[in-house]
Design an enzyme around this catalytic site. Sequence first.
Site, PDB file in Angstrom:
ATOM      1  CE  LYS A  58      37.755  38.869  45.132  1.00  0.00           C
ATOM      2  NZ  LYS A  58      38.639  37.720  44.892  1.00  0.00           N
ATOM      3  CB  SER A  91      41.349  46.215  41.480  1.00  0.00           C
ATOM      4  OG  SER A  91      39.943  46.078  41.498  1.00  0.00           O
TER       5      SER A  91
END
Length: 479
Positions: free
Chosen positions: A64, A295
């Site tokens: 991110k 994840s």
Amino acid sequence: MSKPKIAAPEIAPSDSARSRLRPPYASVLDLIGQTPVVELTKFDIGKCRLFIKLESQNPGGSIKDRIALSMIAAAEEQGKLKRGGTIVEATAGNTGLGLAQVGIPKGYRIILVVPDKMSREKIQHLRALGAEVRMTRSDVGKGHAEYYQDMAEKIAAELPGAFYANQFANPANPLAHETTTGPEIFQQLDGDVDAVVVGVGSGGTLTGLGRYFADVSPKTEMILADPVGSVLAPLIKTGKMIEAGSWTVEGIGEDFVPPNADLSLVKKAYSITDKQSMLAVRDLLSREGILAGSSSGTLLSTALRYCREQTVPKRVVTFVCDSGNKYLSKVFDDFWLAEQGLAEQEQHGDLRDLVMRTLRTGDIVSVGPDESLLNAYGRMRRSDVSQLPVLDDGKLVGIVDESDILAHVEGPYDSRWDRFKAPVRTAMTSNLHTLQASQTLDALLPVFDRNEVAIVFDGDEFIGLITRIDLINHLRRAR
């Protein structure tokens, strides 16, 4: 007399290690992107070769960072973000970390709305960077007043000069991957990429990479890794929108289709259970030495399934989306996994199923009768428990809890330290009511009605303790 000189050890770095030695960078932000790729060799991948791109190597610890840099730069260029302004975002943690990593050194105020299922490490990291964190519910959907995206949008609308980053619809999000992540993978794998396995949180990775590879490598398939409970994989498989469930994996899976997620780019989608994800990411650490977040376990499970299904050799790449350092209190905590029902545990149908920490395995946190009350208090705080069994040479002789310690140490200030140094035996409860491990859950209620903790024995052997929270966790898992 002069000391003899000690020759420095001869260290001969490999060519690959030497190539990573560069002059100092001007800023930590210059370290965003250009992350390494590692080939996985310790898993059964059938005829394929499987590569993993270590986005955990970004300065904020996740993929991110790329979109944070892109979204802030675009907002500045478009005049949406001015000097001294405020950036507001709804985030599972990592986008917020990226925005804080990029924005705070630039002088921006960062307000982040974060669902309450996020790991403690992420929240601590955000606050340490200087971000303002607003916690909200993770059990409500879009349209609810406490839904994290709706809350962030409302805060930004009411705050003069605020910029709502909105990673879910901001075109600078997929653009970051189309212009940086995709070209890097293509170069690192010598232009030969058969499949890319991604998850969808905001959709930027899928859409950015999908657009890039559609242009430069039409053979490259986009494969979706989705948690069970998310609506995305079922929608791709059936064309129907299901009711969203719940999942433990952080950062990917959705209860709606984000505007940035172009699902038409997906060739095939897989639904992965939380247990599969957790086991996979722990295997990644124990087999390959790569510490990754939850994840990444979903992505790895999907990549392994895809690889094993192939009848011809393919080159497949997936991601370590973020560092496992952010999940040490969750994914890599055996007791947390057991509490969530994600660990492999034999079930007995009696009280043994509820004892999380046992004396037999050495997991129980205890205190000795001659240790100080200060030691007992410190051990409770560090282990996040409110009572401790008191063991003398392995035998249970008492229980000490917060109320016992408080009752003993309260009083005149002058002698308070002496009271903290008193031995545990002076404050513990030694009149114990015990249960046998073979008893059923019904035996717990009278104990809890007396405001006691359940003390479980197997014959004459002390096994462990059961609290109200342990019972609640057990009832929650028994679905």
